[in-house]
Motif scaffolding. Structure first.
Motif, PDB file in Angstrom:
ATOM      1  N   LEU A  59       0.831  -1.194   0.000  1.00 19.50           N
ATOM      2  CA  LEU A  59       0.000   0.000   0.000  1.00 19.50           C
ATOM      3  C   LEU A  59       0.872   1.253   0.000  1.00 19.50           C
ATOM      4  O   LEU A  59       1.891   1.319   0.682  1.00 19.50           O
ATOM      5  N   ASN A  60       0.436   2.252  -0.767  1.00 19.03           N
ATOM      6  CA  ASN A  60       1.080   3.569  -0.763  1.00 19.03           C
ATOM      7  C   ASN A  60       0.240   4.539   0.062  1.00 19.03           C
ATOM      8  O   ASN A  60      -0.966   4.334   0.242  1.00 19.03           O
ATOM      9  N   PHE A  61       0.880   5.611   0.527  1.00 14.48           N
ATOM     10  CA  PHE A  61       0.217   6.582   1.393  1.00 14.48           C
ATOM     11  C   PHE A  61       0.442   7.984   0.840  1.00 14.48           C
ATOM     12  O   PHE A  61       1.581   8.396   0.627  1.00 14.48           O
ATOM     13  N   ILE A  62      -0.643   8.707   0.632  1.00 18.65           N
ATOM     14  CA  ILE A  62      -0.563  10.111   0.224  1.00 18.65           C
ATOM     15  C   ILE A  62      -1.263  10.914   1.308  1.00 18.65           C
ATOM     16  O   ILE A  62      -2.480  10.863   1.451  1.00 18.65           O
ATOM     17  N   TYR A  63      -0.470  11.614   2.099  1.00 19.91           N
ATOM     18  CA  TYR A  63      -0.933  12.256   3.336  1.00 19.91           C
ATOM     19  C   TYR A  63      -0.894  13.766   3.206  1.00 19.91           C
ATOM     20  O   TYR A  63       0.188  14.362   3.113  1.00 19.91           O
ATOM     21  N   PHE A  64      -2.060  14.391   3.252  1.00 20.99           N
ATOM     22  CA  PHE A  64      -2.161  15.844   3.335  1.00 20.99           C
ATOM     23  C   PHE A  64      -2.268  16.188   4.817  1.00 20.99           C
ATOM     24  O   PHE A  64      -3.311  16.004   5.437  1.00 20.99           O
ATOM     25  N   ARG A  91       7.137   4.676  -0.421  1.00 17.40           N
ATOM     26  CA  ARG A  91       5.698   4.464  -0.596  1.00 17.40           C
ATOM     27  C   ARG A  91       4.882   5.503   0.173  1.00 17.40           C
ATOM     28  O   ARG A  91       3.687   5.312   0.362  1.00 17.40           O
ATOM     29  N   PHE A  92       5.527   6.565   0.597  1.00 20.31           N
ATOM     30  CA  PHE A  92       4.839   7.551   1.421  1.00 20.31           C
ATOM     31  C   PHE A  92       5.146   8.954   0.912  1.00 20.31           C
ATOM     32  O   PHE A  92       6.311   9.318   0.725  1.00 20.31           O
ATOM     33  N   ALA A  99      12.244   7.251   7.894  1.00 21.59           N
ATOM     34  CA  ALA A  99      11.174   6.397   7.393  1.00 21.59           C
ATOM     35  C   ALA A  99      11.189   6.290   5.871  1.00 21.59           C
ATOM     36  O   ALA A  99      10.506   5.424   5.310  1.00 21.59           O
ATOM     37  N   GLY A 100      11.937   7.155   5.210  1.00 16.81           N
ATOM     38  CA  GLY A 100      12.018   7.111   3.748  1.00 16.81           C
ATOM     39  C   GLY A 100      10.839   7.765   3.058  1.00 16.81           C
ATOM     40  O   GLY A 100      10.544   7.468   1.894  1.00 16.81           O
ATOM     41  N   ALA A 101      10.163   8.677   3.768  1.00 13.71           N
ATOM     42  CA  ALA A 101       9.007   9.361   3.185  1.00 13.71           C
ATOM     43  C   ALA A 101       9.462  10.527   2.307  1.00 13.71           C
ATOM     44  O   ALA A 101      10.439  11.210   2.610  1.00 13.71           O
TER      45      ALA A 101
END
Length: 296
Positions: free
Chosen positions: A106-111, A159-160, A179-181
């Motif tokens: 799963l990928n995460f796109i966080y606003f 993935r973030f 975390a590699g974000a």
């Protein structure tokens, strides 16, 4: 196959208390017409309400029970070919969403203005909600997270993507880097083209499937009072709308969380209206990209 409907997983909780502070945000957004405005697009909308968790022990017990039920609700929606839309008080709702989706890569796109990667050892403000992503990564609250159906530690490296992150201290900034974000940083000192940068990042790599998380305090402080944690350097309303319209065209969303809005701070109707318009823009794009189908 397109989802045949949208299921709004209605979770008006903060620290497991119903309608408390940001827990009242979902109520205002619903009262001002979210559901009929989505239905006006031609989509079928179901409501799945998280029932009260008063019988569970304290903030910790109640909060994890909300996450457990959120996971089950997301799984139920997916099993019924319905797109899960989590309308939540707490931002850690996306932990339950990720568990319920059951997608390994799963990928995460966080606003979000905040990183949500604190642990009990690094957190400084006592805000339990600030630890959601460390829970999901297997960095904190280990026994409790393992009770959430579908839980498995998530790896965020490559993935973030954060959009609008800015209100962080040096320890939090280091945690995000470790975390590699990827980050589209907010900046109080200069204007940032958030939609343009989002398009560039999503063109560089495939972020499908993606969990999309919209914490309304990603909005710039000048827009209004969201939850008491506002900060400069964030997104304007038009930035949010453009990002919501763009995102499904560049990545395939599998869930959407809207959260962290206290309607009782003076700008409740204004911020709720922005949230509704953002949701409508996002669902319009889901329809346009055949992620969600309309009634025939």
């Amino acid at each position: 196959m397109p989802a045949a409907s949208i299921t709004i997983i209605f979770s008006p909780y903060h620290v497991g208390l119903r309608n408390h502070r940001v827990g009242d945000g979902p109520n205002r957004i619903r009262a001002l017409g979210l559901i009929p405005q989505l239905e006006a697009l031609g989509v079928t909308v179901h409501i799945d309400e998280i029932p009260p968790v008063d019988d569970f022990e304290g903030e910790i017990g109640r909060s994890f029970e909300v996450l457990r039920r959120t996971s089950l609700a997301v799984s139920k929606a997916r099993d019924g070919n319905s797109f899960p839309f989590i309308l939540s008080g707490n931002c850690m709702a996306s932990v339950g969403a990720a568990c319920g989706l059951g997608i390994k890569d799963l990928n995460f796109i966080y606003f979000d203005a905040h990183d949500d990667m604190d642990t009990p050892s690094t957190n400084e403000n006592g805000y339990f909600d600030a630890m959601g992503l460390s829970m999901l990564a297997g960095k904190s609250w280990h026994w409790h997270t393992e009770q959430i159906p579908g839980y498995a530690p998530m790896n965020y490296k490559d993935r973030f993507l954060y959009v609008g992150l800015r209100d962080v201290n040096e320890t939090q900034r280091k945690t995000v880097a470790e975390a590699g974000a990827d980050v589209i940083w907010g900046d109080a000192g200069k204007a940032v083209d958030f939609p343009g940068e989002l398009e560039k990042r999503l063109d560089k790599r495939d972020m499908s499937p993606s969990l999309v998380h919209l914490d309304l305090d990603v909005l710039d402080k000048s827009v209004g009072m969201v939850n008491g944690f506002e900060s400069e350097g964030g997104l304007q309303e038009e930035d949010v709308m453009r990002c919501m319209s763009l995102l499904p065209k560049k990545a395939t969303p599998v869930s959407f969380t809207m959260c962290s809005f206290n309607p009782n701070l003076g700008d409740g109707d204004k911020i709720a209206g922005i949230g509704i318009r953002a949701a409508v823009a996002f669902v319009e794009a889901l329809i346009a990209t055949s992620v969600v189908s309309v009634q025939q």
